[in-house]
Design a protein around this motif. Structure first.
Motif, PDB file in Angstrom:
ATOM      1  N   GLU A  45       2.074  10.216   2.912  1.00 27.38           N
ATOM      2  CA  GLU A  45       0.981   9.231   2.867  1.00 27.38           C
ATOM      3  C   GLU A  45       1.527   7.826   3.042  1.00 27.38           C
ATOM      4  O   GLU A  45       0.943   6.996   3.739  1.00 27.38           O
ATOM      5  N   LYS A  46       2.682   7.555   2.428  1.00 31.62           N
ATOM      6  CA  LYS A  46       3.314   6.246   2.572  1.00 31.62           C
ATOM      7  C   LYS A  46       3.678   5.988   4.032  1.00 31.62           C
ATOM      8  O   LYS A  46       3.447   4.902   4.553  1.00 31.62           O
ATOM      9  N   ASN A  90       2.273   1.701  -3.468  1.00 31.09           N
ATOM     10  CA  ASN A  90       1.228   2.195  -4.368  1.00 31.09           C
ATOM     11  C   ASN A  90       0.983   3.678  -4.152  1.00 31.09           C
ATOM     12  O   ASN A  90       0.830   4.437  -5.122  1.00 31.09           O
ATOM     13  N   ALA A  91       0.941   4.112  -2.902  1.00 30.50           N
ATOM     14  CA  ALA A  91       0.730   5.533  -2.603  1.00 30.50           C
ATOM     15  C   ALA A  91       1.872   6.363  -3.165  1.00 30.50           C
ATOM     16  O   ALA A  91       1.656   7.433  -3.763  1.00 30.50           O
ATOM     17  N   ASN A  92       3.099   5.874  -3.012  1.00 34.70           N
ATOM     18  CA  ASN A  92       4.264   6.595  -3.511  1.00 34.70           C
ATOM     19  C   ASN A  92       4.249   6.671  -5.037  1.00 34.70           C
ATOM     20  O   ASN A  92       4.525   7.724  -5.611  1.00 34.70           O
ATOM     21  N   GLU A 107       0.835  -1.207   0.000  1.00 30.37           N
ATOM     22  CA  GLU A 107       0.000   0.000   0.000  1.00 30.37           C
ATOM     23  C   GLU A 107       0.867   1.253   0.000  1.00 30.37           C
ATOM     24  O   GLU A 107       0.556   2.234  -0.679  1.00 30.37           O
ATOM     25  N   GLY A 108       1.963   1.220   0.743  1.00 27.77           N
ATOM     26  CA  GLY A 108       2.888   2.350   0.770  1.00 27.77           C
ATOM     27  C   GLY A 108       3.528   2.581  -0.581  1.00 27.77           C
ATOM     28  O   GLY A 108       3.649   3.718  -1.038  1.00 27.77           O
ATOM     29  N   VAL A 110       0.573   5.136   6.000  1.00 24.77           N
ATOM     30  CA  VAL A 110       0.054   3.787   5.711  1.00 24.77           C
ATOM     31  C   VAL A 110       0.846   2.748   6.481  1.00 24.77           C
ATOM     32  O   VAL A 110       0.284   1.818   7.054  1.00 24.77           O
ATOM     33  N   GLY A 114       3.024  12.451  -1.129  1.00 25.64           N
ATOM     34  CA  GLY A 114       2.978  11.006  -1.334  1.00 25.64           C
ATOM     35  C   GLY A 114       3.857  10.258  -0.354  1.00 25.64           C
ATOM     36  O   GLY A 114       3.499   9.190   0.145  1.00 25.64           O
ATOM     37  N   ASN A 153       1.630   6.474  -7.018  1.00 25.39           N
ATOM     38  CA  ASN A 153       0.541   7.352  -7.432  1.00 25.39           C
ATOM     39  C   ASN A 153       0.943   8.813  -7.309  1.00 25.39           C
ATOM     40  O   ASN A 153       0.622   9.633  -8.176  1.00 25.39           O
ATOM     41  N   ALA A 154       1.654   9.145  -6.228  1.00 27.94           N
ATOM     42  CA  ALA A 154       2.105  10.524  -6.033  1.00 27.94           C
ATOM     43  C   ALA A 154       3.103  10.921  -7.125  1.00 27.94           C
ATOM     44  O   ALA A 154       3.050  12.040  -7.636  1.00 27.94           O
TER      45      ALA A 154
END
Length: 89
Positions: free
Chosen positions: A83-84, A42-44, A39-40, A87, A80, A46-47
């Motif tokens: 956010e990582k 993916n967040a990175n 998930e981390g 998460v 991002g 996406n950012a």
């Protein structure tokens, strides 16, 4: 002598059961940890993609200087990263 053999079997069985439970809890923890890492990532990612497209749009619109577009990209990527971190913990 018969009692000592049954005692050994009981202890062996108890140790095997404890080892099995410990292995299962470790596997569950590893699975949860790997899901958090994914998930981390993916967040990175996406950012990064969002930052890139924002910079391209910024430069195409020519509304801001290139340095301001770069700063916007940095800010998006930093968001991002945060956010990582959120998460993972």
């Amino acid at each position: 002598m018969v009692e000592s053999r049954s005692g050994i079997w009981r202890r062996t069985g108890a140790m095997l059961a404890a080892a099995g439970l410990l292995a299962l809890s470790g596997a569950a923890f590893a699975t949860n940890q790997s899901q958090q890492r994914q998930e981390g990532r993916n967040a990175n990612q996406n950012a990064k993609q969002e930052a890139h497209s924002n910079k391209v749009d910024c430069r195409a619109a020519n509304q801001q200087s290139n340095s301001q577009c770069r700063q916007d990209k940095r800010d998006t990527k930093q968001g991002g990263r945060q956010e990582k971190r959120d998460v993972k913990y």
